[in-house]
Design a protein around this motif. Structure first.
Motif, PDB file in Angstrom:
ATOM      1  N   ARG A 113      73.804  57.093  10.691  1.00 24.85           N
ATOM      2  CA  ARG A 113      74.294  57.456   9.360  1.00 24.85           C
ATOM      3  C   ARG A 113      75.017  56.293   8.682  1.00 24.85           C
ATOM      4  O   ARG A 113      75.026  56.173   7.464  1.00 24.85           O
ATOM      5  N   LEU A 114      75.635  55.422   9.487  1.00 20.89           N
ATOM      6  CA  LEU A 114      76.369  54.294   8.922  1.00 20.89           C
ATOM      7  C   LEU A 114      75.461  53.118   8.548  1.00 20.89           C
ATOM      8  O   LEU A 114      75.864  52.250   7.783  1.00 20.89           O
ATOM      9  N   ALA A 115      74.257  53.097   9.095  1.00 24.00           N
ATOM     10  CA  ALA A 115      73.388  51.926   8.939  1.00 24.00           C
ATOM     11  C   ALA A 115      73.216  51.468   7.495  1.00 24.00           C
ATOM     12  O   ALA A 115      73.312  50.266   7.216  1.00 24.00           O
ATOM     13  N   PRO A 116      72.962  52.369   6.518  1.00 23.40           N
ATOM     14  CA  PRO A 116      72.776  51.888   5.143  1.00 23.40           C
ATOM     15  C   PRO A 116      74.018  51.188   4.587  1.00 23.40           C
ATOM     16  O   PRO A 116      73.905  50.172   3.890  1.00 23.40           O
ATOM     17  N   LEU A 117      75.181  51.707   4.904  1.00 23.05           N
ATOM     18  CA  LEU A 117      76.415  51.100   4.418  1.00 23.05           C
ATOM     19  C   LEU A 117      76.611  49.718   5.023  1.00 23.05           C
ATOM     20  O   LEU A 117      77.011  48.771   4.346  1.00 23.05           O
ATOM     21  N   LEU A 118      76.312  49.591   6.301  1.00 20.91           N
ATOM     22  CA  LEU A 118      76.480  48.308   6.987  1.00 20.91           C
ATOM     23  C   LEU A 118      75.413  47.305   6.552  1.00 20.91           C
ATOM     24  O   LEU A 118      75.702  46.124   6.368  1.00 20.91           O
ATOM     25  N   ALA A 119      74.190  47.789   6.375  1.00 22.08           N
ATOM     26  CA  ALA A 119      73.102  46.894   5.977  1.00 22.08           C
ATOM     27  C   ALA A 119      73.352  46.289   4.597  1.00 22.08           C
ATOM     28  O   ALA A 119      72.948  45.164   4.322  1.00 22.08           O
ATOM     29  N   ALA A 120      74.036  47.051   3.751  1.00 16.31           N
ATOM     30  CA  ALA A 120      74.341  46.557   2.410  1.00 16.31           C
ATOM     31  C   ALA A 120      75.502  45.573   2.412  1.00 16.31           C
ATOM     32  O   ALA A 120      75.823  44.980   1.378  1.00 16.31           O
ATOM     33  N   GLY A 121      76.122  45.393   3.572  1.00 18.58           N
ATOM     34  CA  GLY A 121      77.241  44.471   3.675  1.00 18.58           C
ATOM     35  C   GLY A 121      78.489  44.966   2.988  1.00 18.58           C
ATOM     36  O   GLY A 121      79.402  44.184   2.688  1.00 18.58           O
TER      37      GLY A 121
END
Length: 320
Positions: A113-121
């Motif tokens: 669930r966190l991946a999109p937030l982290l991928a966007a930096g």
């Protein structure tokens, strides 16, 4: 009340109310115990009645204290949150968010669930693995910003901001070809997280109103427990999402089907007021946003997820 109480007095009252003791409240506030006691006594004089009664090694709130806390807690927390946001670096996206969770839930429920937030930096997140009691304590000591907790019974919930995150369904599994498990007199060995086997305990209590057998093998990692069951070490009650890959591959089998689903409620927690920090709020909302659950057996915080296990939140947790 006919007179106003200052914010310091109200904060002392709320700290005692939430912690259940003057000493713990004084530690939380960075004040001396006599100072906190004076604040409480001053407020009792204004209220014209007692707010706390001695109870064991601490104090218990009176009905008047419950009413007062309900009226002021949200306002004081909002003030503290506003000050936290104004603090230097409070909205610094480079400041990492400290997140704690059990290892299996971190892998299956949190990191995807966190991946999109982290991928966007957009944010930096540092994760810590642990169980509910130690994670809750870390929240209260500000060692963590957020924690995924599976047990809130006995926790100081008045000091925590809690959101129901998801529900997990438990299944009784073994290897393909194993005969069905029909009753507790079945003598086959069990694999568990611990000797208490909390998940199996809830499952057996719900299905047969009895306790599960003593485990033949315990391993403090549910993923390893599933691997042991897959290898033939015994049967086990596990979250469905941990067994789903083996079920889909034909390497595991469900050996019993209860009349209704048996499971556990999972919460996302922060120390009350801290959830308003922008960097914490961003991660909090990312984890709680309404998106379809991708992992079988883990149901999100929305809609139907509330129905099957609504009563389970008031019972003893089936996780440590």
């Amino acid at each position: 009340m006919t007179h106003r109480a200052d914010l310091g007095t109200l904060r002392s009252f709320l700290a005692v109310y939430r912690s259940g003791g003057v000493a713990r409240a004084a530690d939380t506030l960075g004040l001396s115990q006599p100072a906190v006691s004076r604040h409480v006594k001053a407020l009792e004089r204004l209220a014209g009645r007692a707010l706390f009664e001695r109870s064991g090694r601490g104090v218990a709130p009176t009905e008047e204290a419950h009413l007062l806390a309900n009226r002021i807690a949200g306002h004081l927390d909002a003030l503290d949150g506003a000050l936290d946001v104004m603090a230097p670096g409070a909205d610094d996206s480079a400041t990492p968010v400290l997140l704690g969770a059990p290892a299996d839930l971190l892998e299956a429920r949190v990191l995807p669930r966190l991946a999109p937030l982290l991928a966007a930096g957009a944010r930096t997140v540092h994760c810590r693995i642990g169980l509910s009691p130690e994670l809750t304590e870390a929240l209260l000591q500000d060692e963590l910003d957020l924690a995924v907790v599976t047990k809130i019974e006995g926790a100081p919930t008045r000091s925590l901001y809690l959101r129901h995150l998801c529900d997990e369904e438990f299944v009784l599994i073994g290897r393909p070809g194993d005969p069905p498990y029909r009753e507790p007199r079945d003598a086959r060995p069990f694999v568990g997280y611990s000797r208490a086997m909390p998940m199996a305990r809830r499952y057996f209590r719900s299905c047969w109103d009895t306790f599960p057998p003593e485990p033949a093998l315990t391993v403090a990692d549910m993923r390893a427990a599933v691997a042991a069951i897959r290898a033939g070490a015994g049967l086990g009650v596990v979250p469905r999402y941990l067994a789903q890959a083996g079920l889909d591959a034909g390497a595991l089998a469900i050996l019993h089907t209860p009349e209704g689903p048996v499971g556990n409620a999972i919460y996302l927690a922060a120390r009350r007021g801290r959830e308003r920090l922008p960097r914490v709020q961003a991660v909090f909302e990312q984890l709680c946003q309404r998106v379809p659950a991708r992992t079988e057996g883990v149901r999100s915080d929305q809609g139907a997820a509330r129905s099957s296990w609504e009563a389970s939140r008031n019972r003893v947790s089936s996780r440590p």
